[in-house]
Scaffold this motif. Structure first.
Motif, PDB file in Angstrom:
ATOM      1  N   GLU A 208       0.846  -1.199   0.000  1.00 12.59           N
ATOM      2  CA  GLU A 208       0.000   0.000   0.000  1.00 12.59           C
ATOM      3  C   GLU A 208       0.881   1.249   0.000  1.00 12.59           C
ATOM      4  OE1 GLU A 208      -2.832   1.616  -0.990  1.00 12.59           O
ATOM      5  OE2 GLU A 208      -3.131  -0.552  -0.972  1.00 12.59           O
ATOM      6  N   GLU A 209       1.906   1.194   0.858  1.00 13.71           N
ATOM      7  CA  GLU A 209       2.832   2.324   0.989  1.00 13.71           C
ATOM      8  C   GLU A 209       3.540   2.587  -0.337  1.00 13.71           C
ATOM      9  OE1 GLU A 209       6.651   2.484   3.646  1.00 13.71           O
ATOM     10  OE2 GLU A 209       4.884   2.388   4.923  1.00 13.71           O
ATOM     11  N   LEU A 210       4.034   1.511  -0.961  1.00 11.27           N
ATOM     12  CA  LEU A 210       4.758   1.666  -2.227  1.00 11.27           C
ATOM     13  C   LEU A 210       3.843   2.153  -3.344  1.00 11.27           C
ATOM     14  CD1 LEU A 210       7.051  -1.483  -2.055  1.00 11.27           C
ATOM     15  CD2 LEU A 210       7.798   0.898  -1.987  1.00 11.27           C
ATOM     16  N   ARG A 211       2.606   1.662  -3.325  1.00 12.02           N
ATOM     17  CA  ARG A 211       1.637   2.130  -4.330  1.00 12.02           C
ATOM     18  C   ARG A 211       1.428   3.633  -4.218  1.00 12.02           C
ATOM     19  NH1 ARG A 211      -1.993  -2.327  -3.342  1.00 12.02           N
ATOM     20  NH2 ARG A 211      -1.297  -3.931  -4.766  1.00 12.02           N
ATOM     21  N   LYS A 212       1.293   4.074  -2.971  1.00 13.48           N
ATOM     22  CA  LYS A 212       1.076   5.500  -2.704  1.00 13.48           C
ATOM     23  C   LYS A 212       2.273   6.314  -3.197  1.00 13.48           C
ATOM     24  CE  LYS A 212      -0.539   7.539   1.473  1.00 13.48           C
ATOM     25  NZ  LYS A 212      -0.807   7.329   2.904  1.00 13.48           N
ATOM     26  N   ILE A 213       3.473   5.820  -2.863  1.00  8.55           N
ATOM     27  CA  ILE A 213       4.707   6.498  -3.276  1.00  8.55           C
ATOM     28  C   ILE A 213       4.780   6.567  -4.801  1.00  8.55           C
ATOM     29  CG2 ILE A 213       7.222   6.136  -3.406  1.00  8.55           C
ATOM     30  CD1 ILE A 213       7.088   5.228  -0.446  1.00  8.55           C
ATOM     31  N   ASN A 214       4.496   5.439  -5.446  1.00  8.28           N
ATOM     32  CA  ASN A 214       4.549   5.408  -6.914  1.00  8.28           C
ATOM     33  C   ASN A 214       3.524   6.340  -7.547  1.00  8.28           C
ATOM     34  OD1 ASN A 214       6.717   3.686  -7.567  1.00  8.28           O
ATOM     35  ND2 ASN A 214       5.552   1.925  -6.882  1.00  8.28           N
ATOM     36  N   ARG A 215       2.337   6.386  -6.941  1.00  6.93           N
ATOM     37  CA  ARG A 215       1.290   7.288  -7.475  1.00  6.93           C
ATOM     38  C   ARG A 215       1.761   8.738  -7.431  1.00  6.93           C
ATOM     39  NH1 ARG A 215      -2.739   4.183  -4.969  1.00  6.93           N
ATOM     40  NH2 ARG A 215      -2.902   5.597  -3.195  1.00  6.93           N
ATOM     41  N   GLU A 246       9.903 -11.663  -2.967  1.00  4.23           N
ATOM     42  CA  GLU A 246       8.791 -10.957  -2.317  1.00  4.23           C
ATOM     43  C   GLU A 246       8.758  -9.483  -2.699  1.00  4.23           C
ATOM     44  OE1 GLU A 246       7.345 -11.793   1.376  1.00  4.23           O
ATOM     45  OE2 GLU A 246       8.160 -13.814   1.532  1.00  4.23           O
ATOM     46  N   PHE A 247       9.917  -8.845  -2.713  1.00  4.01           N
ATOM     47  CA  PHE A 247       9.935  -7.430  -3.096  1.00  4.01           C
ATOM     48  C   PHE A 247       9.536  -7.267  -4.564  1.00  4.01           C
ATOM     49  CE2 PHE A 247      12.465  -6.504   0.755  1.00  4.01           C
ATOM     50  CZ  PHE A 247      11.773  -5.383   1.178  1.00  4.01           C
ATOM     51  N   ASN A 248       9.893  -8.250  -5.370  1.00  2.00           N
ATOM     52  CA  ASN A 248       9.532  -8.167  -6.784  1.00  2.00           C
ATOM     53  C   ASN A 248       8.014  -8.261  -6.963  1.00  2.00           C
ATOM     54  OD1 ASN A 248      10.382  -7.791  -9.431  1.00  2.00           O
ATOM     55  ND2 ASN A 248      10.250  -9.975  -9.874  1.00  2.00           N
ATOM     56  N   GLU A 249       7.346  -8.909  -6.006  1.00  2.00           N
ATOM     57  CA  GLU A 249       5.882  -8.980  -6.074  1.00  2.00           C
ATOM     58  C   GLU A 249       5.237  -7.640  -5.731  1.00  2.00           C
ATOM     59  OE1 GLU A 249       4.591 -12.158  -3.513  1.00  2.00           O
ATOM     60  OE2 GLU A 249       5.790 -13.629  -4.616  1.00  2.00           O
ATOM     61  N   VAL A 250       5.883  -6.866  -4.850  1.00  2.00           N
ATOM     62  CA  VAL A 250       5.267  -5.601  -4.452  1.00  2.00           C
ATOM     63  C   VAL A 250       5.774  -4.416  -5.263  1.00  2.00           C
ATOM     64  CG1 VAL A 250       4.806  -6.355  -2.093  1.00  2.00           C
ATOM     65  CG2 VAL A 250       6.910  -5.140  -2.557  1.00  2.00           C
ATOM     66  N   ALA A 251       6.895  -4.582  -5.937  1.00  2.00           N
ATOM     67  CA  ALA A 251       7.466  -3.459  -6.690  1.00  2.00           C
ATOM     68  C   ALA A 251       8.003  -3.963  -8.018  1.00  2.00           C
ATOM     69  CB  ALA A 251       8.604  -2.853  -5.891  1.00  2.00           C
ATOM     70  N   ASN A 252       8.105  -3.040  -8.943  1.00  2.00           N
ATOM     71  CA  ASN A 252       8.639  -3.414 -10.251  1.00  2.00           C
ATOM     72  C   ASN A 252      10.164  -3.238 -10.206  1.00  2.00           C
ATOM     73  OD1 ASN A 252       8.971  -3.954 -12.898  1.00  2.00           O
ATOM     74  ND2 ASN A 252       8.126  -2.016 -13.639  1.00  2.00           N
ATOM     75  N   LEU A 253      10.857  -4.262  -9.678  1.00  2.00           N
ATOM     76  CA  LEU A 253      12.310  -4.140  -9.488  1.00  2.00           C
ATOM     77  C   LEU A 253      13.039  -4.048 -10.821  1.00  2.00           C
ATOM     78  CD1 LEU A 253      13.012  -6.791  -6.692  1.00  2.00           C
ATOM     79  CD2 LEU A 253      12.699  -4.332  -6.414  1.00  2.00           C
TER      80      LEU A 253
END
Length: 310
Positions: A208-215, A246-253
């Motif tokens: 959620e946090e990363l989505r917000k940051i990316n937005r 796991e990080f690759n699942e939450v972010a586009n590494l």
């Protein structure tokens, strides 16, 4: 610069000693112990590579490549395979021409990783190196969960002589990013490096946090080049691979940084992660100084793995 590079290589050779002892000695024993190339030969080789933390998938890919070359070049002697094996590993790990494109563009770099892997230090070192290239760099302390992370990053920013945007501990990371992006635009900076939270055990919140940051970044800086790096601790072997997944699942590494390759590291994991996730290892770290974070060089790395013990 050359001197710095050779110093780094000798540190790398030292840092990979543990892996080299298990992998190179095992492999040399196979190459000298077999008189011909048969299934037993490949099986022994497979076992040695898996034991060195290369993982099954990577080992399969390397051996498949090796078998094809042996057939193609009609090689009969196991000893002649050593060079082929080394080259096959280098091919697996080569970093593409555009891997460091973010250095040539206005860019925002997100750096993630669990606490304790050297994430904040990596942000600081990278900021110092980019600043030394003459770039205008801003760092953002968006890992607000840990007070020490903010203090540590402030110290690195002062050392590297770059600007830092930070709020107090416990504040909203997205708010830090918003302020940092605003400063990035207002000051016409070249690179914004963001230290983000490292809490994998609470994946839903992190996503959620990363989505917000990316937005925020997408909305405020739609045309800025994006780089997302995960920092992993080289001493943790297969655990580092699990974290990367796991990080690759939450972010586009877009890349991987492997730290702590100085002594107890399981160097084979660098090859495994790259192969399993198809994400290049872009930097490796083997010490505390700014120059101890270096761009990954596949042939240096694999050659360090296979250096004969002097």
């Amino acid at each position: 610069m050359e001197h710095q590079k050779s110093g780094f290589f000798s540190k790398l050779v030292k840092g990979l000693a543990k892996t080299r002892n298990s992998i190179a000695n095992g492999i040399d024993a196979i190459f000298s112990g077999f008189s011909n190339i048969d299934e037993d030969f490949y099986e022994e080789l497979e076992e040695t590579l898996i034991m060195a933390d290369l993982g099954i998938k990577t080992t399969d890919a390397i051996l498949e490549n090796l078998r094809a070359k042996v057939k193609e070049q009609k090689i009969k002697e196991p000893a002649q395979c050593r060079e082929l094996l080394i080259n096959s590993m280098i091919e697996q790990m080569a970093v593409g021409e555009t891997a460091y494109e973010f250095e040539n563009r206005k860019s925002i770099v997100l750096i993630m990783g669990v606490n304790g892997v050297g994430k904040t230090t990596t942000v600081g070192k990278l900021a110092g190196q980019l600043k030394a290239q003459g770039k205008k760099v801003i760092v953002a302390a968006a890992d607000t969960f840990r007070a020490a992370a903010i203090e540590q990053l402030t110290e690195w920013a002062n050392r590297a002589n770059v600007e830092i945007i930070a709020h107090k501990e416990g504040s909203d990371p997205a708010a830090v990013i918003f302020d940092a992006v605003t400063a990035f635009k207002a000051r016409n900076a070249d690179v914004l490096i963001c230290d983000t939270a490292g809490r994998l055990h609470n994946k839903k919140n992190l996503m959620e946090e990363l989505r917000k940051i990316n937005r925020i970044i997408d909305r405020e800086c739609p045309d800025v080049y994006r780089e997302t790096l995960v920092v992993l601790d080289g001493t943790t072997g297969q655990n580092a691979l699990a974290q990367a997944k796991e990080f690759n699942e939450v972010a586009n590494l877009t890349g991987i940084v492997i730290t702590k390759l100085d002594g107890t590291a399981k160097g084979g994991i660098a090859i495994a992660i790259q192969s399993e996730l198809n994400i290049p290892v872009k930097y490796i770290g083997i010490g505390e100084h700014i120059e101890d974070l270096q761009k990954f060089n596949a042939s240096d790395f694999v050659n360090a793995l296979f250096q004969k013990n002097e």
